[in-house]
Design an enzyme around this catalytic site. Structure first.
Site, PDB file in Angstrom:
ATOM      1  N   ASP A  48       0.847  -1.175   0.000  1.00  0.00           N
ATOM      2  CA  ASP A  48       0.000   0.000   0.000  1.00  0.00           C
ATOM      3  C   ASP A  48       0.895   1.241   0.000  1.00  0.00           C
ATOM      4  O   ASP A  48       2.102   1.147   0.263  1.00  0.00           O
ATOM      5  CB  ASP A  48      -0.910  -0.036   1.239  1.00  0.00           C
ATOM      6  CG  ASP A  48      -1.922   1.085   1.236  1.00  0.00           C
ATOM      7  OD1 ASP A  48      -2.438   1.430   0.160  1.00  0.00           O
ATOM      8  OD2 ASP A  48      -2.211   1.622   2.323  1.00  0.00           O
TER       9      ASP A  48
ATOM     10  N   ASP B 112      -0.252   5.059   1.079  1.00  0.00           N
ATOM     11  CA  ASP B 112      -0.474   5.941   2.224  1.00  0.00           C
ATOM     12  C   ASP B 112      -0.498   5.136   3.518  1.00  0.00           C
ATOM     13  O   ASP B 112      -1.211   4.144   3.640  1.00  0.00           O
ATOM     14  CB  ASP B 112      -1.794   6.707   2.062  1.00  0.00           C
ATOM     15  CG  ASP B 112      -1.750   7.660   0.873  1.00  0.00           C
ATOM     16  OD1 ASP B 112      -0.814   8.464   0.799  1.00  0.00           O
ATOM     17  OD2 ASP B 112      -2.645   7.576   0.011  1.00  0.00           O
TER      18      ASP B 112
ATOM     19  N   ASP C 118      -1.468  -1.055   5.906  1.00  0.00           N
ATOM     20  CA  ASP C 118      -1.674  -0.446   7.223  1.00  0.00           C
ATOM     21  C   ASP C 118      -3.120  -0.565   7.695  1.00  0.00           C
ATOM     22  O   ASP C 118      -3.456  -0.097   8.775  1.00  0.00           O
ATOM     23  CB  ASP C 118      -1.279   1.030   7.202  1.00  0.00           C
ATOM     24  CG  ASP C 118      -2.248   1.885   6.386  1.00  0.00           C
ATOM     25  OD1 ASP C 118      -2.536   1.501   5.228  1.00  0.00           O
ATOM     26  OD2 ASP C 118      -2.711   2.920   6.890  1.00  0.00           O
TER      27      ASP C 118
END
Length: 258
Positions: free
Chosen positions: A12, A14, A208
């Site tokens: 990922d 961000d 995240d």
């Protein structure tokens, strides 16, 4: 949990590599390690606003050298899905350059007249007129596709309504729910694997968020790493009925794994 060899990586963007335009410590070293080792990798994002070239430039400003061909957005995954479903089809698209460029590149015609699909993406300026047009086209028989289910997006002033929120409004008006291509749909992961000719048995996903990155990684058969530099805190992991293969503090902990 797993001792299998990792040959390819999906990550990922961000919360894993960058946070508010700043590179997260260890991110540059992780990307450099991947490139030095010749490991196939893709940076995944549900953001459909920007093209891969735009995102590559934005990452470069953060000090991360990620070529545009190593970026896979929900817009690119959506365009690939539509090209596989109805080659050379037509769409009425609500979105920005990331979406319209991807659809054009996939051989799609953009039209307001009798399209095969209404495709909803993310934009900072959702138009009531465009949403009304989408509702009427869907009620007229166009199939409803959305790039991703995220209901809000970040801004300096606070949350903004995003694709999932606008899709809910269209669903309320039409009685039709969209097919979401982006995370947590493992479809996005499978298209990413195909793009770099990777196999799920030897690929890892770094994310995240438990509810998108990790669950989709599990469903796609990948080894999963949750980093604690973004949306999910360590004490929240046990709130979910599934677990990542590994929980690490940050991307810096994975440099040696490459």
């Amino acid at each position: 949990m797993s001792g299998r060899t990792i040959e390819c990586w999906l990550t990922d963007m961000d919360g894993v590599l960058v946070h508010e335009g700043q590179a997260i410590p260890g991110a540059a070293e992780f990307i450099a390690a991947l490139r030095d080792a010749g490991r196939p990798f893709l940076v995944l994002t549900n953001n459909s606003i920007f093209t891969a070239r735009d995102l590559s430039a934005r990452l470069a400003r953060s000090g991360l050298e990620v070529p545009e061909e190593a970026i896979w957005t929900s817009a690119l995954a959506t365009a690939k899905f539509l090209a596989d479903q109805v080659p050379g089809g037509s769409a009425y698209a609500i979105g920005e350059a990331g979406l319209t460029t991807a659809l054009h590149a996939a051989g799609y015609t953009l039209t307001e007249t009798d399209p095969d699909y209404v495709v909803l993406g993310e934009t900072r300026t959702y138009s009531f007129e465009a949403i009304t047009k989408a509702i009427r086209l869907i009620k007229g028989g166009a199939r409803f596709i959305a790039t991703n289910p995220d209901t809000t997006g970040p801004s300096t002033e606070g949350p903004l309504p995003a694709t999932g929120a606008v899709a809910a409004m269209i669903t309320a008006a039409t009685g039709r729910s969209p097919y979401y291509v982006g995370k947590p749909n493992p479809m996005m992961f499978r298209s990413a694997l195909n793009r770099i000719d990777a196999h799920s048995e030897t690929t890892a996903m770094v994310g995240d968020r438990m509810d998108t990155d990790v669950v989709a990684g599990i469903e796609a058969g990948l080894e999963t790493f949750l980093v604690l530099t973004g949306s999910t805190a360590k004490d929240e992991v046990d709130h979910h009925p599934f677990r990542p293969s590994h929980v690490v503090d940050s991307i810096a902990d994975l440099v040696a794994r490459v």
